[in-house]
Design a protein around this motif. Structure first.
Motif, mmCIF file in Angstrom:
data_model
loop_
_atom_site.group_PDB
_atom_site.id
_atom_site.type_symbol
_atom_site.label_atom_id
_atom_site.label_comp_id
_atom_site.label_asym_id
_atom_site.label_seq_id
_atom_site.Cartn_x
_atom_site.Cartn_y
_atom_site.Cartn_z
ATOM 1 N N ARG A 28 0.819 -1.215 0.000
ATOM 2 C CA ARG A 28 0.000 0.000 0.000
ATOM 3 C C ARG A 28 0.855 1.268 0.000
ATOM 4 N N GLY A 29 2.167 1.116 0.085
ATOM 5 C CA GLY A 29 3.067 2.265 0.130
ATOM 6 C C GLY A 29 3.466 2.756 -1.250
ATOM 7 N N SER A 30 4.353 3.733 -1.262
ATOM 8 C CA SER A 30 4.849 4.296 -2.521
ATOM 9 C C SER A 30 5.803 3.317 -3.207
ATOM 10 N N THR A 31 5.875 3.425 -4.520
ATOM 11 C CA THR A 31 6.769 2.564 -5.293
ATOM 12 C C THR A 31 8.206 3.054 -5.201
ATOM 13 N N VAL A 32 9.140 2.116 -5.040
ATOM 14 C CA VAL A 32 10.566 2.422 -5.013
ATOM 15 C C VAL A 32 11.259 1.516 -6.026
ATOM 16 N N VAL A 33 12.124 2.101 -6.849
ATOM 17 C CA VAL A 33 12.867 1.349 -7.863
ATOM 18 C C VAL A 33 14.355 1.564 -7.634
ATOM 19 N N GLN A 163 15.571 -3.797 -8.769
ATOM 20 C CA GLN A 163 14.454 -4.273 -7.962
ATOM 21 C C GLN A 163 13.416 -3.166 -7.814
ATOM 22 N N ALA A 164 12.155 -3.574 -7.637
ATOM 23 C CA ALA A 164 11.052 -2.647 -7.379
ATOM 24 C C ALA A 164 10.280 -3.156 -6.177
ATOM 25 N N ILE A 165 9.970 -2.269 -5.236
ATOM 26 C CA ILE A 165 9.192 -2.626 -4.051
ATOM 27 C C ILE A 165 8.090 -1.593 -3.853
ATOM 28 N N GLY A 166 7.059 -1.971 -3.105
ATOM 29 C CA GLY A 166 5.978 -1.042 -2.801
ATOM 30 C C GLY A 166 5.015 -0.871 -3.958
ATOM 31 N N GLY A 167 3.805 -0.471 -3.637
ATOM 32 C CA GLY A 167 2.812 -0.245 -4.680
ATOM 33 C C GLY A 167 2.198 -1.553 -5.173
ATOM 34 N N ARG A 168 1.075 -1.418 -5.827
ATOM 35 C CA ARG A 168 0.361 -2.597 -6.330
ATOM 36 C C ARG A 168 0.999 -3.187 -7.578
ATOM 37 N N ASN A 169 1.870 -2.408 -8.242
ATOM 38 C CA ASN A 169 2.422 -2.858 -9.521
ATOM 39 C C ASN A 169 3.871 -3.309 -9.419
ATOM 40 N N ALA A 170 4.340 -3.631 -8.202
ATOM 41 C CA ALA A 170 5.748 -3.992 -8.016
ATOM 42 C C ALA A 170 6.130 -5.209 -8.857
ATOM 43 N N LYS A 171 5.228 -6.189 -8.945
ATOM 44 C CA LYS A 171 5.539 -7.399 -9.707
ATOM 45 C C LYS A 171 5.713 -7.092 -11.188
ATOM 46 N N SER A 172 4.811 -6.304 -11.761
ATOM 47 C CA SER A 172 4.916 -5.969 -13.190
ATOM 48 C C SER A 172 6.145 -5.094 -13.456
ATOM 49 N N LEU A 173 6.481 -4.220 -12.500
ATOM 50 C CA LEU A 173 7.686 -3.399 -12.649
ATOM 51 C C LEU A 173 8.936 -4.271 -12.617
ATOM 52 N N ARG A 174 8.927 -5.289 -11.771
ATOM 53 C CA ARG A 174 10.067 -6.203 -11.692
ATOM 54 C C ARG A 174 10.233 -6.931 -13.020
ATOM 55 N N GLU A 175 9.129 -7.331 -13.623
ATOM 56 C CA GLU A 175 9.190 -7.996 -14.930
ATOM 57 C C GLU A 175 9.706 -7.037 -15.998
ATOM 58 N N ILE A 195 13.790 5.743 -14.066
ATOM 59 C CA ILE A 195 12.711 6.701 -14.294
ATOM 60 C C ILE A 195 11.644 6.103 -15.212
ATOM 61 N N GLN A 196 12.094 5.364 -16.220
ATOM 62 C CA GLN A 196 11.153 4.731 -17.147
ATOM 63 C C GLN A 196 10.255 3.741 -16.420
ATOM 64 N N ALA A 197 10.834 3.000 -15.484
ATOM 65 C CA ALA A 197 10.036 2.056 -14.696
ATOM 66 C C ALA A 197 9.028 2.803 -13.834
ATOM 67 N N LEU A 198 9.469 3.897 -13.220
ATOM 68 C CA LEU A 198 8.586 4.651 -12.335
ATOM 69 C C LEU A 198 7.458 5.328 -13.111
ATOM 70 N N LEU A 199 7.723 5.679 -14.371
ATOM 71 C CA LEU A 199 6.690 6.299 -15.204
ATOM 72 C C LEU A 199 5.516 5.360 -15.461
ATOM 73 N N GLU A 200 5.735 4.059 -15.238
ATOM 74 C CA GLU A 200 4.652 3.092 -15.404
ATOM 75 C C GLU A 200 3.565 3.275 -14.345
ATOM 76 N N VAL A 201 3.928 3.913 -13.204
ATOM 77 C CA VAL A 201 2.970 4.020 -12.098
ATOM 78 C C VAL A 201 2.635 5.457 -11.700
ATOM 79 N N VAL A 202 3.439 6.433 -12.127
ATOM 80 C CA VAL A 202 3.150 7.826 -11.764
ATOM 81 C C VAL A 202 2.511 8.552 -12.940
ATOM 82 N N ASP A 203 1.735 9.582 -12.630
ATOM 83 C CA ASP A 203 0.994 10.305 -13.664
ATOM 84 C C ASP A 203 1.588 11.665 -13.995
ATOM 85 N N SER A 204 2.223 12.290 -13.018
ATOM 86 C CA SER A 204 2.640 13.686 -13.181
ATOM 87 C C SER A 204 4.106 13.871 -13.532
ATOM 88 N N GLY A 205 4.755 12.819 -13.982
ATOM 89 C CA GLY A 205 6.138 12.938 -14.426
ATOM 90 C C GLY A 205 7.095 13.291 -13.302
#
Length: 247
Positions: A28-33, A163-175, A195-205
């Motif tokens: 449920r936390g913020s995504t970290v890459v 590695q990617a942790i946190g957030g609902r999309n951590a598994k897809s980011l890891r892939e 940054i490209q990985a994080l752009l998968e989950v953030v909206d405001s750049g």
């Protein structure tokens, strides 16, 4: 019997339910890459929206443990504050006792050790955070090269290339990282991938990103929003070109 009421009691199928609940707090936390480069490690964190009157400087997900060790976390901020302060005290104690700076492998093991201890004692609960830790000194043959480590609420720690942790999309980011990662990337390429990985989950750049780079020798660099925005625009331009080529 409710096996999730006592932290030290296993369920019949071998689960510690309170530990699994703490991992849900991480999701449920913020995504970290984190991305390991040839001579650097890049940490990229999703910054959640804050109140209009709140000072953004008081809400940080990337924190310094020691002069040569940096940590990014996903999960409960209050838990992170308590845990990080304990690790900082250990880092200073290590310096005082051994007259040398602790390496990142030691700090990650100590951090994971505390997290594991809180899964085995009654009257406490697990820390609801997972961390990505970077620093130097882990490899005697490459003492100035930074490495990336992960710890989780269960108390495990391991070294990663990305590695990617946190957030609902951590598994897809890891892939995504598994497909895009290349060994011995330069700092620019490693930063771009994070940054490209994080752009998968953030909206405001760039406005909703916090980027830190650990360079060779333990130098820590925090990227300005303008620098991040330049890379974001570059990635978006490449994506538009790719879409145009496909059509």
């Amino acid at each position: 019997m409710s096996y999730d009421r006592a932290i030290t009691v296993f369920s019949p199928d071998g689960h510690l339910l309170q530990v699994e609940y703490s991992m849900e707090a991480v999701r449920r936390g913020s995504t970290v890459v984190g991305v390991q480069g040839k001579d650097c490690v890049v940490l990229a964190v999703e910054k959640r929206a804050i109140a209009k009157l709140q000072d953004a400087r008081t809400v940080r997900k990337i924190l310094q443990i020691d002069e040569r060790t940096v940590l990014a976390f996903a999960g409960l901020t209050a838990d992170a504050r308590v845990l990080i302060n304990r690790v900082r005290v250990e880092a200073q104690s290590y310096r005082l006792t051994l007259e040398d700076a602790p390496n990142v492998d030691y700090m990650a093991r100590y951090l994971a050790g505390i997290q594991q201890k809180y899964t085995q004692q009654g009257g406490v609960r697990p820390f609801g955070i997972a961390t990505l830790v970077t620093g130097i000194g882990a490899d005697p043959e490459q003492p100035n090269k930074p490495f990336l480590y992960q710890t989780d609420p269960a108390g495990t720690h391991s070294r990663w290339k990305a590695q990617a942790i946190g957030g609902r999309n951590a598994k897809s980011l890891r892939e995504f990282l598994e497909k895009q990662y290349q060994a011995d990337m330069e700092q620019k390429d490693a930063t771009k991938l994070a940054i490209q990985a994080l752009l998968e989950v953030v909206d405001s750049g760039a406005k909703t990103m916090e980027i830190c780079v650990m360079q060779e020798g333990g130098k820590i660099v925090y990227m300005d929003e303008s620098e991040v925005d330049t890379i974001v625009k570059e990635i978006e331009a490449e994506q538009k070109e790719g879409e145009g080529g496909d059509s």
